[in-house]
Design a protein around this motif. Structure first.
Motif, PDB file in Angstrom:
ATOM      1  N   PHE A 135      -2.417   2.404   2.199  1.00 57.85           N
ATOM      2  CA  PHE A 135      -1.594   1.981   3.382  1.00 57.85           C
ATOM      3  C   PHE A 135      -0.759   0.803   3.298  1.00 57.85           C
ATOM      4  N   ASP A 136      -1.495  -0.217   2.576  1.00 56.45           N
ATOM      5  CA  ASP A 136      -0.673  -1.294   2.002  1.00 56.45           C
ATOM      6  C   ASP A 136       0.565  -1.084   1.418  1.00 56.45           C
ATOM      7  N   TRP A 137       0.388  -0.119   0.374  1.00 56.13           N
ATOM      8  CA  TRP A 137       1.233   0.236  -0.374  1.00 56.13           C
ATOM      9  C   TRP A 137       2.338   0.889   0.441  1.00 56.13           C
ATOM     10  N   GLY A 138       1.942   1.618   1.424  1.00 58.70           N
ATOM     11  CA  GLY A 138       3.217   2.515   2.278  1.00 58.70           C
ATOM     12  C   GLY A 138       3.734   1.465   3.101  1.00 58.70           C
ATOM     13  N   ALA A 139       3.282   0.557   3.608  1.00 61.60           N
ATOM     14  CA  ALA A 139       3.760  -0.540   4.337  1.00 61.60           C
ATOM     15  C   ALA A 139       5.066  -1.443   3.575  1.00 61.60           C
TER      16      ALA A 139
END
Length: 171
Positions: A135-139
């Motif tokens: 999710f960090d990468w997605g953000a």
């Protein structure tokens, strides 16, 4: 770019406005550390504050854009968002502009909270849960796509502007 189009040339004012708005929320990080260190990390007060801290920036942007069409940073740098149909932006449009970052923030905060309640510190909690890292990468990917959309749009509209059906212009 014609002189009329110059009103939409807003990259640098938007960049600096984002920095100003971010600086407004910088003290929340210190308060988070203070609450975390002063209490047991499994304390409900910390949990509520941690979630609030994760969504407060998005909520600030939604309220300020919905009410004024600009955040304090945009006011300072003389840019404003409005509906692409003319007229003021409404709260629905403000929410739609912020829905993706808000969603990432909520999911990452909830995943991180589980690590914190297992003994991790707030600063490395998302690193301990593999799906939180996704999710960090997605953000991060969202920010990159948002910026790429801005630079490829005739009127300098970022992806969040397309989603909210808004446009930012110089005032």
């Amino acid at each position: 770019m014609t002189s009329t189009d110059h009103q939409y040339d807003t990259f640098w004012p938007r960049f600096w406005a984002l920095l100003v708005d971010g600086l407004l929320f910088f003290p929340l990080m210190f308060l988070e550390d203070f609450i975390y260190e002063g209490n047991n990390s499994k304390n409900l007060v910390f949990g509520v504050y941690f979630l609030f801290g994760a969504v407060s920036y998005s909520l600030y942007r939604i309220v300020m854009h919905g009410k004024y069409g600009q955040t304090l940073g945009k006011m300072l740098l003389k840019v404003k968002a409005r509906s692409i149909h003319g007229g003021s932006m409404n709260y629905r449009q403000a929410l739609l502009r912020e829905i993706v970052p808000l969603g990432f923030s909520v999911v990452i905060a909830l995943l991180s909270a589980s690590a914190i309640y297992s003994g991790a510190t707030p600063h490395n909690a998302s690193e301990l849960i593999p799906i939180a890292r996704w999710f960090d990468w997605g953000a991060t990917l969202w920010v990159v796509i948002d910026i790429m959309t801005f630079f490829s749009s005739y009127q300098c509209r970022a992806l969040h502007d397309f989603i909210g059906k808004t446009i930012v212009y110089r005032i």
